[in-house]
Enzyme design. Sequence first.
Site, PDB file in Angstrom:
ATOM      1  N   ARG A 124     -73.415  10.989  16.699  1.00 50.68           N
ATOM      2  CA  ARG A 124     -73.701  10.903  15.261  1.00 50.68           C
ATOM      3  C   ARG A 124     -74.582  12.070  14.838  1.00 50.68           C
ATOM      4  O   ARG A 124     -75.713  11.899  14.407  1.00 50.68           O
ATOM      5  CB  ARG A 124     -74.273   9.550  14.939  1.00 50.68           C
ATOM      6  CG  ARG A 124     -73.161   8.531  15.054  1.00 50.68           C
ATOM      7  CD  ARG A 124     -73.574   7.172  14.704  1.00 50.68           C
ATOM      8  NE  ARG A 124     -72.643   6.599  13.757  1.00 50.68           N
ATOM      9  CZ  ARG A 124     -72.707   5.358  13.342  1.00 50.68           C
ATOM     10  NH1 ARG A 124     -73.674   4.575  13.759  1.00 50.68           N
ATOM     11  NH2 ARG A 124     -71.822   4.893  12.500  1.00 50.68           N
ATOM     12  N   GLN A 129     -70.215  14.359  11.064  1.00 50.71           N
ATOM     13  CA  GLN A 129     -70.242  13.350   9.997  1.00 50.71           C
ATOM     14  C   GLN A 129     -68.874  13.086   9.365  1.00 50.71           C
ATOM     15  O   GLN A 129     -68.514  11.942   9.130  1.00 50.71           O
ATOM     16  CB  GLN A 129     -71.227  13.784   8.910  1.00 50.71           C
ATOM     17  CG  GLN A 129     -72.332  12.770   8.735  1.00 50.71           C
ATOM     18  CD  GLN A 129     -73.508  13.305   7.944  1.00 50.71           C
ATOM     19  OE1 GLN A 129     -73.425  14.361   7.315  1.00 50.71           O
ATOM     20  NE2 GLN A 129     -74.600  12.585   7.977  1.00 50.71           N
ATOM     21  N   ASP A 132     -66.776  10.691  11.416  1.00 46.51           N
ATOM     22  CA  ASP A 132     -67.430   9.465  11.866  1.00 46.51           C
ATOM     23  C   ASP A 132     -66.678   8.220  11.381  1.00 46.51           C
ATOM     24  O   ASP A 132     -66.950   7.667  10.310  1.00 46.51           O
ATOM     25  CB  ASP A 132     -68.879   9.473  11.360  1.00 46.51           C
ATOM     26  CG  ASP A 132     -69.693   8.334  11.923  1.00 46.51           C
ATOM     27  OD1 ASP A 132     -69.097   7.411  12.504  1.00 46.51           O
ATOM     28  OD2 ASP A 132     -70.919   8.356  11.767  1.00 46.51           O
ATOM     29  N   SER A 135     -68.616   4.928  10.801  1.00 45.63           N
ATOM     30  CA  SER A 135     -69.263   4.830   9.487  1.00 45.63           C
ATOM     31  C   SER A 135     -68.250   4.529   8.385  1.00 45.63           C
ATOM     32  O   SER A 135     -68.503   3.688   7.532  1.00 45.63           O
ATOM     33  CB  SER A 135     -69.992   6.132   9.146  1.00 45.63           C
ATOM     34  OG  SER A 135     -71.158   6.244   9.917  1.00 45.63           O
ATOM     35  N   TYR A 228     -80.505   4.632  16.181  1.00 46.07           N
ATOM     36  CA  TYR A 228     -80.158   3.229  16.342  1.00 46.07           C
ATOM     37  C   TYR A 228     -81.428   2.410  16.583  1.00 46.07           C
ATOM     38  O   TYR A 228     -82.491   2.952  16.865  1.00 46.07           O
ATOM     39  CB  TYR A 228     -79.224   3.044  17.541  1.00 46.07           C
ATOM     40  CG  TYR A 228     -77.829   3.544  17.304  1.00 46.07           C
ATOM     41  CD1 TYR A 228     -76.949   2.868  16.462  1.00 46.07           C
ATOM     42  CD2 TYR A 228     -77.365   4.698  17.940  1.00 46.07           C
ATOM     43  CE1 TYR A 228     -75.668   3.328  16.245  1.00 46.07           C
ATOM     44  CE2 TYR A 228     -76.080   5.170  17.728  1.00 46.07           C
ATOM     45  CZ  TYR A 228     -75.230   4.474  16.877  1.00 46.07           C
ATOM     46  OH  TYR A 228     -73.961   4.928  16.667  1.00 46.07           O
TER      47      TYR A 228
HETATM   48  P1  NAD Z   1     -75.355  -0.562  13.945  1.00 51.91           P
HETATM   49  O1  NAD Z   1     -74.022  -1.068  13.488  1.00 51.91           O
HETATM   50  O2  NAD Z   1     -75.586  -0.272  15.383  1.00 51.91           O
HETATM   51  O3  NAD Z   1     -76.464  -1.648  13.490  1.00 51.91           O
HETATM   52  C1  NAD Z   1     -76.557  -2.107  12.171  1.00 51.91           C
HETATM   53  C2  NAD Z   1     -78.021  -2.237  11.766  1.00 51.91           C
HETATM   54  O4  NAD Z   1     -78.629  -3.351  12.444  1.00 51.91           O
HETATM   55  C3  NAD Z   1     -78.886  -1.018  12.114  1.00 51.91           C
HETATM   56  O5  NAD Z   1     -79.419  -0.488  10.924  1.00 51.91           O
HETATM   57  C4  NAD Z   1     -79.957  -1.589  13.030  1.00 51.91           C
HETATM   58  O6  NAD Z   1     -81.218  -0.960  12.843  1.00 51.91           O
HETATM   59  C5  NAD Z   1     -79.990  -3.034  12.584  1.00 51.91           C
HETATM   60  N1  NAD Z   1     -80.652  -3.987  13.509  1.00 51.91           N
HETATM   61  C6  NAD Z   1     -80.648  -4.034  14.863  1.00 51.91           C
HETATM   62  N2  NAD Z   1     -81.397  -5.064  15.321  1.00 51.91           N
HETATM   63  C7  NAD Z   1     -81.871  -5.694  14.217  1.00 51.91           C
HETATM   64  C8  NAD Z   1     -82.684  -6.845  14.032  1.00 51.91           C
HETATM   65  N3  NAD Z   1     -83.185  -7.542  15.064  1.00 51.91           N
HETATM   66  N4  NAD Z   1     -82.985  -7.220  12.765  1.00 51.91           N
HETATM   67  C9  NAD Z   1     -82.503  -6.514  11.708  1.00 51.91           C
HETATM   68  N5  NAD Z   1     -81.720  -5.432  11.815  1.00 51.91           N
HETATM   69  C10 NAD Z   1     -81.408  -5.025  13.059  1.00 51.91           C
HETATM   70  O7  NAD Z   1     -75.812   0.702  13.129  1.00 51.91           O
HETATM   71  P2  NAD Z   1     -75.015   1.707  12.181  1.00 51.91           P
HETATM   72  O8  NAD Z   1     -74.824   1.074  10.852  1.00 51.91           O
HETATM   73  O9  NAD Z   1     -73.804   2.173  12.873  1.00 51.91           O
HETATM   74  O10 NAD Z   1     -76.056   2.911  12.009  1.00 51.91           O
HETATM   75  C11 NAD Z   1     -77.313   2.937  12.597  1.00 51.91           C
HETATM   76  C12 NAD Z   1     -78.070   4.220  12.277  1.00 51.91           C
HETATM   77  O11 NAD Z   1     -77.294   5.393  12.518  1.00 51.91           O
HETATM   78  C13 NAD Z   1     -78.547   4.327  10.852  1.00 51.91           C
HETATM   79  O12 NAD Z   1     -79.830   4.919  10.885  1.00 51.91           O
HETATM   80  C14 NAD Z   1     -77.605   5.288  10.228  1.00 51.91           C
HETATM   81  O13 NAD Z   1     -78.142   5.931   9.082  1.00 51.91           O
HETATM   82  C15 NAD Z   1     -77.401   6.224  11.367  1.00 51.91           C
HETATM   83  N6  NAD Z   1     -76.168   6.983  11.187  1.00 51.91           N
HETATM   84  C16 NAD Z   1     -76.214   8.352  11.289  1.00 51.91           C
HETATM   85  C17 NAD Z   1     -75.069   9.099  11.099  1.00 51.91           C
HETATM   86  C18 NAD Z   1     -75.080  10.594  11.205  1.00 51.91           C
HETATM   87  O14 NAD Z   1     -76.109  11.196  11.173  1.00 51.91           O
HETATM   88  N7  NAD Z   1     -73.922  11.216  11.319  1.00 51.91           N
HETATM   89  C19 NAD Z   1     -73.857   8.469  10.852  1.00 51.91           C
HETATM   90  C20 NAD Z   1     -73.847   7.088  10.780  1.00 51.91           C
HETATM   91  C21 NAD Z   1     -75.005   6.353  10.957  1.00 51.91           C
END
Ligand code: NAD
Length: 380
Positions: A124, A129, A132, A135, A228
């Site tokens: 990521r 991006q 992805d 996402s 994450y």
């Molecule tokens: P994910 O599907 O792994 O998890 C979903 C959410 O659940 C996350 O935000 C995580 O912090 C949260 N979570 C985990 N345990 C928890 C708990 N006990 N209580 C409440 N929430 C909890 O995550 P995702 O949506 O795929 O993305 C995670 C991160 O990656 C984010 O910061 C996102 O902005 C980042 N991201 C970056 C890029 C990039 O830079 N290219 C692309 C996509 C996502």
Amino acid sequence: MAVRIAVPKETSPGERRVALVPEVVQKLVKDGLTVVIESGAGVSAYYPDEMYTSVGAQVEADHAKVFGGGGIVLKVQPPTAAESAMFAPNTVLVSFMNPTRSLDAIQKLRDQKVTTFAMELLPRITRAQSMDALSSQATVAGYYATLIAASSTAKFLPMLTTAAGTIRPAKVLILGAGVAGLMAIATAKRLGAVVEGYDVRRAAGEQVRSLGAKFLELQINAEGTGGYARELTPEEKALEAKMVGDAVAQADAVITTANVPGRKAPRLISRETVLRMKPGAVVVDLAAESGGNCELTKAGETVVESGVKVLGPLNLPSQLPFHASQMYAKNLQSFLSLLVTKTADLVPTFDDEILAASMLTQGGEVKHAPTRDLLAGGAK
Ligand code: NAD
């Protein structure tokens, strides 16, 4: 010779998406690539065969020939073990691979000497991006989860002032504010609900607030590697249970999206908490596939307990197949730019950082260490 790009019809039950849409095929054909689409591959996403032929694709009726003709095969769901045996050696496969649950197929792909890139393994980083797919598909799932919540509660979401009286807006709580959670928050706001969000990563607070929702803050920050979350300590879990339990009990609809990569989904809502909810309230658990954020969740089913509905929908992106396919196809088009040269040939090496990180199998080996360990554990 121009590399052949092939798109089989998805065979996984309930899967309505297709890996390439006509708009993207047109661009690939213009770039000099040969595109072969299995007959009917796009029909359930509302892209009939004629739309593909009109932009220069060839339509092939034989499923095995689509897989077996070499070049690059693009899929949404992992191939079955039988489909994996159809590949010609050195074919490149790009797909979601769900590595922990597709071990039989991965073993076949390894043995067929297929080069497999798994969309889940894409790093990521900024440069990746536009590729992805986790996402893009989480965006669809978050949107659709709010629509399910809205259509499953017994209440309006917006505030209404009518001749028949005033309706108070519903309270919607989103647990987990990653990609899907933020989209669920934005959608609930658009529908006029009063929205709260919660995440263990402090950085999520700013994003939740910027969407006009309230952020529930625990005095911890569980940001792990790569953006994450990490798993919480037992003390942190107890704090979380109290705060989240109180917020859930007040909500008319709760959408849960919390995940920790490589682990079972965190348990955020106990049975006792569901019993504290108001009759007519709903929980939509997007983590149903990875074990559920709610104790009562049953994957693919709706459970009713004391008038509260707990839904565990599976594969939500497939419920919005037209746009989910369009977004996925754009991700693949971007990924293909790493695999194909300006003269429409396959690149000679796969040493690009993004390719190297997402490579699952190549040359008769499983390149992804955790999957290799799992296969070794099962003595395969
Ligand atoms: P994910 O599907 O792994 O998890 C979903 C959410 O659940 C996350 O935000 C995580 O912090 C949260 N979570 C985990 N345990 C928890 C708990 N006990 N209580 C409440 N929430 C909890 O995550 P995702 O949506 O795929 O993305 C995670 C991160 O990656 C984010 O910061 C996102 O902005 C980042 N991201 C970056 C890029 C990039 O830079 N290219 C692309 C996509 C996502």
